[in-house]
Motif scaffolding. Structure first.
Motif, short mmCIF file in Angstrom:
data_model
loop_
_atom_site.label_atom_id
_atom_site.label_comp_id
_atom_site.label_asym_id
_atom_site.label_seq_id
_atom_site.Cartn_x
_atom_site.Cartn_y
_atom_site.Cartn_z
N VAL A 1 0.86 -1.19 0.00
CA VAL A 1 0.00 0.00 0.00
C VAL A 1 0.89 1.23 0.00
O VAL A 1 1.66 1.44 0.95
N LEU A 2 0.79 2.03 -1.05
CA LEU A 2 1.54 3.28 -1.13
C LEU A 2 0.58 4.45 -0.95
O LEU A 2 -0.30 4.69 -1.79
N VAL A 3 0.75 5.17 0.14
CA VAL A 3 -0.08 6.34 0.44
C VAL A 3 0.63 7.57 -0.12
O VAL A 3 1.71 7.94 0.35
N ILE A 4 0.02 8.21 -1.12
CA ILE A 4 0.60 9.37 -1.78
C ILE A 4 -0.10 10.63 -1.25
O ILE A 4 -1.33 10.74 -1.34
N VAL A 5 0.69 11.53 -0.69
CA VAL A 5 0.13 12.76 -0.12
C VAL A 5 0.74 13.94 -0.85
O VAL A 5 1.95 14.20 -0.73
N ASP A 6 -0.08 14.67 -1.58
CA ASP A 6 0.40 15.87 -2.27
C ASP A 6 0.17 17.08 -1.37
O ASP A 6 -0.95 17.31 -0.88
N GLU A 7 1.23 17.87 -1.17
CA GLU A 7 1.21 19.03 -0.28
C GLU A 7 0.75 18.64 1.12
O GLU A 7 -0.32 19.06 1.61
N VAL A 8 1.58 17.86 1.78
CA VAL A 8 1.25 17.36 3.10
C VAL A 8 1.19 18.49 4.13
O VAL A 8 0.47 18.38 5.15
N ALA A 9 1.88 19.60 3.89
CA ALA A 9 1.87 20.71 4.86
C ALA A 9 0.48 21.31 5.01
O ALA A 9 0.14 21.85 6.07
N PHE A 10 -0.34 21.23 3.95
CA PHE A 10 -1.70 21.75 4.05
C PHE A 10 -2.50 20.99 5.09
O PHE A 10 -3.40 21.55 5.75
N LEU A 11 -2.16 19.72 5.29
CA LEU A 11 -2.89 18.90 6.25
C LEU A 11 -2.27 18.95 7.64
O LEU A 11 -2.98 18.81 8.64
N THR A 12 -0.95 19.14 7.73
CA THR A 12 -0.27 19.06 9.02
C THR A 12 0.03 20.42 9.65
O THR A 12 0.32 20.48 10.84
N ALA A 13 -0.01 21.50 8.85
CA ALA A 13 0.37 22.81 9.40
C ALA A 13 -0.66 23.89 9.11
O ALA A 13 -0.93 24.74 9.97
N TYR A 14 -1.21 23.89 7.92
CA TYR A 14 -2.09 24.98 7.51
C TYR A 14 -3.57 24.65 7.71
O TYR A 14 -4.43 25.48 7.38
N GLN A 15 -3.89 23.48 8.19
CA GLN A 15 -5.28 23.09 8.44
C GLN A 15 -5.81 23.86 9.64
O GLN A 15 -5.27 23.76 10.75
N PRO A 16 -6.88 24.65 9.46
CA PRO A 16 -7.37 25.49 10.57
C PRO A 16 -8.01 24.69 11.70
O PRO A 16 -8.03 25.15 12.86
#
Length: 475
Positions: free
Chosen positions: A336-351
């Motif tokens: 299983v390969l989990v591909i995350v594009d722009e992971v910072a949007f989910l880990t840092a910029y998510q309000p």
């Protein structure tokens, strides 16, 4: 009035001119002529033997004609040289690759050793501060070997006693300009020896077309581009986690889509599952049919998909406990390969703080426990700062594409990576020159490798989607 001492030092000298400097003659040791002759003869012999061993082709090209001329005359030497030259030309025309490997690069290395490196060695070493001038004598690092390939020279040197690798990495620019090269990368060969790589040309200067889809299903290191030495760039995704960092337009999509393209046969065989998180709704959405129902776009969907990946990982870990220590892809237990594009949007910029913590916890769990049971993460981001991506050290393999600041290179690839030649901040922002170009640092080696990912166009992605649809109809 005078007293002779060792070295003819003058004592109790009375002078009528006190301002006159007194000169003392140092001790002069008379070395027997035979000792000097033996030492010089030994050095010449050792140099000849070393030259023959290191440059056999170049020595043969010089010695054979001269020997034939002295023994049989110039006519015989000319005939034999002409025949040999004709054979070499035929070899070159018939099999250029083997000719350059066995003859061409050896002759070029011999020439560049003499004309480029040996000729400029002393001034470059002294001026750059890597050599020392003590008591009228120059102490220089030793030039051991020069090797050439299609794109670069690799110069092996022996450091002076007491020197450190940092002394050389700090002077990489001095060495590059001193020997007329665009750059210089310093790597450790073994204790006391370094390899200086001087590029002569850039094989990564032009964009690379998409790598053909492999004919067989394979989850091993997959070919996604080319390395600076001309060899294929094979990225390991099974049994590791990969972090791709690069500014906007640096070519992160090229790395992601080339990896997806290389894994398509394994996906068709049921050995690989691709799970995609696309919070930007731009990159992965163009080929979302390739991911089926394992595609998430909103933060809530991304969090749910990551939790599902963690659940799969934990169930496998429970079944594998005490049975196996590594994962082998099968239809029942695919990679299983989990591909995350722009992971910072989910880990840092998510309000939403709760959602952000949930996503970060899931990614940390996958990157710390997933690779042993066949769950890998391929994540891409623009800003590699710690406050943006605080789990970046959980990714064993890292790729630095074009970055905005020099400090970011060490943030991605580790301390000292830029000093060893990973100049990701100097990659051209022009897409035709720099898109997809970057440096890779693998878990097994601290030395960065310059690479370029192949460009997968929209037409290529549409063809991949169409092929995926044909698989479904055939099933």
């Amino acid at each position: 009035m005078f007293k002779k001492l060792p070295g003819d030092e003058t004592r109790k000298l009375v002078s009528t001119t006190p301002d006159t400097a007194v000169v003392f003659r140092p001790v002069v040791v008379q070395t027997p002529a035979i000792v000097t002759i033996v030492i010089l003869a030994w050095r010449v012999l050792a140099g000849l033997v070393r030259t023959v061993i290191v440059h056999p082709v170049a020595v043969a090209a010089l010695v054979v004609p001269v020997t034939l001329t002295l023994l049989y005359g110039w006519r015989v030497a000319l005939i034999v040289s002409t025949v040999l030259a004709s054979l070499l030309i035929g070899w070159y025309l018939g099999d250029r690759e083997s000719f350059t490997s066995c003859v061409g690069w050896r002759l070029l290395a011999f020439w560049r050793r003499i004309w480029i490196y040996r000729r400029h060695w002393q001034p470059v070493m002294v001026i750059s501060g890597l050599g020392r001038h003590l008591r009228g004598r120059d102490y220089l690092p030793r030039l051991v070997r020069v090797e050439c390939d299609s794109s670069a020279d690799r110069v092996t040197v022996r450091m002076l006693s007491g020197q450190a690798v940092k002394d050389w990495t700090d002077r990489a620019d001095h060495l590059a300009h001193g020997f007329g090269a665009p750059a210089c990368r310093v790597t450790i060969a073994r204790a006391g020896r370094l390899v200086l790589t001087f590029p002569r040309s850039d094989p990564l200067a032009t964009p690379l077309p998409a790598v053909p889809v492999p004919a067989s299903a394979d989850v091993g290191p997959v070919e996604i581009g080319r390395c600076e030495d001309g060899t294929p760039w094979r990225l390991k995704v099974h049994g590791t986690h990969v972090l791709v960092a690069g500014a906007t337009g640096a070519g992160k999509g090229s790395v992601i889509w080339s990896t997806v393209r290389a894994l398509l046969p394994a996906v068709r065989a049921g050995l690989v599952e691709l799970w995609a998180l696309d919070p930007k709704l731009m990159e992965l959405s163009y080929g979302r049919e390739l991911f089926g129902h394992r595609y998430a776009a909103t933060p809530e969907e991304c969090a749910d998909l990551l939790d599902e990946a963690v659940s799969v990982m934990q169930k496998r870990a429970a079944r594998f406990a005490g049975v196996r220590r590594s994962h082998v892809p099968t239809v029942d237990d695919p990679f299983v390969l989990v591909i995350v594009d722009e992971v910072a949007f989910l880990t840092a910029y998510q309000p939403d703080r709760a959602l952000r913590q949930r996503i970060t916890a899931a990614l940390a769990t996958l990157t710390t426990q997933g690779r042993a049971v066949g769950v890998g993460v391929l994540a891409a981001l623009q800003d590699p700062r710690k406050e943006v991506m605080n789990i970046r050290n959980l990714f064993p393999d890292k790729i630095a594409l074009r970055l905005d600041e020099s400090e970011q290179v060490d943030m991605v690839l580790g301390d000292g990576a830029r000093d060893r030649g990973a100049h990701a901040d100097l990659i051209s922002p022009r897409p035709e020159l720099g898109a997809g170009v970057g440096y890779v640092r693998l878990e097994t080696s601290p030395e960065p490798v310059r690479v370029r990912a192949a460009y997968v166009s929209d037409t290529d992605i549409r063809a991949m989607v169409a092929a995926r649809a044909d698989w479904g109809e055939a099933a």
